[in-house]
Design an enzyme around this catalytic site. Structure first.
Site, PDB file in Angstrom:
ATOM      1  N   ALA A  65     -16.443 -27.442 -18.417  1.00  0.00           N
ATOM      2  CA  ALA A  65     -16.037 -28.831 -18.647  1.00  0.00           C
ATOM      3  C   ALA A  65     -14.547 -28.835 -18.962  1.00  0.00           C
ATOM      4  O   ALA A  65     -13.984 -27.816 -19.398  1.00  0.00           O
ATOM      5  CB  ALA A  65     -16.829 -29.418 -19.805  1.00  0.00           C
ATOM      6  N   GLY A 108     -19.677 -25.104 -18.568  1.00  0.00           N
ATOM      7  CA  GLY A 108     -20.317 -26.161 -17.778  1.00  0.00           C
ATOM      8  C   GLY A 108     -20.416 -25.792 -16.301  1.00  0.00           C
ATOM      9  O   GLY A 108     -21.293 -26.281 -15.597  1.00  0.00           O
ATOM     10  N   GLU A 111     -23.465 -23.812 -16.114  1.00  0.00           N
ATOM     11  CA  GLU A 111     -24.593 -24.744 -16.292  1.00  0.00           C
ATOM     12  C   GLU A 111     -24.816 -25.575 -15.024  1.00  0.00           C
ATOM     13  O   GLU A 111     -25.953 -25.876 -14.665  1.00  0.00           O
ATOM     14  CB  GLU A 111     -24.322 -25.647 -17.505  1.00  0.00           C
ATOM     15  CG  GLU A 111     -24.421 -24.867 -18.811  1.00  0.00           C
ATOM     16  CD  GLU A 111     -23.884 -25.628 -20.019  1.00  0.00           C
ATOM     17  OE1 GLU A 111     -22.756 -26.159 -19.937  1.00  0.00           O
ATOM     18  OE2 GLU A 111     -24.597 -25.706 -21.028  1.00  0.00           O
ATOM     19  N   GLU A 131     -18.346 -20.913 -24.499  1.00  0.00           N
ATOM     20  CA  GLU A 131     -18.072 -22.042 -25.414  1.00  0.00           C
ATOM     21  C   GLU A 131     -17.874 -21.581 -26.849  1.00  0.00           C
ATOM     22  O   GLU A 131     -17.114 -22.192 -27.602  1.00  0.00           O
ATOM     23  CB  GLU A 131     -19.231 -23.055 -25.359  1.00  0.00           C
ATOM     24  CG  GLU A 131     -19.338 -23.831 -24.049  1.00  0.00           C
ATOM     25  CD  GLU A 131     -20.191 -23.155 -22.991  1.00  0.00           C
ATOM     26  OE1 GLU A 131     -20.441 -21.927 -23.093  1.00  0.00           O
ATOM     27  OE2 GLU A 131     -20.614 -23.844 -22.047  1.00  0.00           O
TER      28      GLU A 131
END
Ligand code: DAK
Length: 257
Positions: A65, A108, A111, A131
């Site tokens: 992200a 992300g 993911e 993260e």
């Protein structure tokens, strides 16, 4: 005109979606995610498309992200952005999606790859849920899906240390479908997609749905679900065509009806 963060091309029944923020290693900001979801939903409803391939570029599938977009956010900001709803919509895409991964596939990005139904990786790809290094934890399913893919003990080490791991390690642990030489990751994903594109589209979608149920339901309910989906396929022209073609020793021609 708005930036085009998702490039789309068609190869027969295969739609290839390319994440396009190369300057920031395809960091997943909200505009990119919105374009990705809109594109996936449009293609999911397009009868000419049977399978999707989601890819980035050689250097990065996606490095996570967009950290700059969320660095200063408050709890309320994060809550109101309602990012989870975006990811839920990817989960609801009915056609198969194959991630074709090269370079960084982190946070992300990892993911997002795990939201896909298969992951084809270039041998130089690097996976990770880093993260923890920036003071947070995975937020788009990483703590759940990575464990389901590689088991609790490996997922725990990967998520708590945030270390990157290679495509071969990902393959050995069960996260990756196939590892190929660097120059072939895209072609191989398209090759698998084309094979799937020749099957009965309804059978393919039901198979995807049934396999995914195994990760959400107890076994007895999953088996029940599978049996009902199996019976339902006997209402399709494609089932009649597929079995007739076998008996007549010819190749089946599926129409999606
Ligand atoms: N966000 C923003 N920019 C990024 C970025 C990211 N995740 N990753 C890389 N970039 C940018 C860099 O800032 C740099 O930009 P400039 O400085 O040139 O403007 C450019 O991309 C090139 O990166 P580097 O210069 O750092 O390149 P290196 O080769 O030196 O390093 C690297 C590559 C991948 C090791 C490094 O860039 C890196 O560590 N990137 C961050 C990886 C990371 O921590 N990823 C996890 C982010 S957190 C949620 C949904 C999702 C998420 C959370 C919640 N909800 C639904 C609630 C997900 C969270 C995350 O992914």
């Amino acid at each position: 005109m708005a930036d085009q963060f998702i490039l789309t091309t068609l190869e027969g029944p295969v739609a290839i979606l390319t994440l396009n923020r190369p300057d920031v290693l395809n960091a997943l900001n909200i505009p990119l995610m919105d374009q990705l979801i809109e594109t996936m939903e449009r293609l999911d409803n397009d009868p000419a498309v049977r399978v999707m391939v989601l890819t980035g570029n050689d250097r990065a599938f996606a490095a996570g992200a967009d950290i700059k977009e969320m660095a200063e956010a408050s709890i309320v900001d994060m809550y109101e952005r309602n990012n989870l709803a975006r990811w839920e919509r990817i989960k609801r895409v009915r056609k198969p999606i194959i991630a074709a991964v090269s370079g960084f596939c982190l946070g992300g990005g990892c993911e997002l790859a795990m939201h896909c139904d298969m992951i084809v990786a270039a041998e130089g790809a690097q996976f990770g849920q880093p993260e923890i290094n920036i003071g947070v934890i995975p937020g788009a399913g990483g703590t759940q899906r990575l464990g389901k893919a590689v088991g609790k003990y490996r997922a725990m080490e990967l998520i708590l240390t945030g270390r990157f791991f290679s495509a071969h390690e990902a393959y050995d642990a069960g996260l990756v479908t196939k590892v190929v030489p660097n120059e072939l990751y895209r072609d191989e994903a398209i090759n698998i997609a084309k094979q799937i594109g020749e099957k009965s589209p309804m059978a393919v979608r039901f198979a995807k749905e049934a396999v995914l149920k195994a990760f959400e339901m107890p076994l007895s309910e999953g088996l029940d679900f599978e049996r009902k989906m199996f019976y339902m396929l006997f209402g399709t022209d494609d089932q009649k065509e597929g079995m007739a073609a076998f008996i007549e020793k010819r190749k089946a021609k599926y129409t999606g009806k």
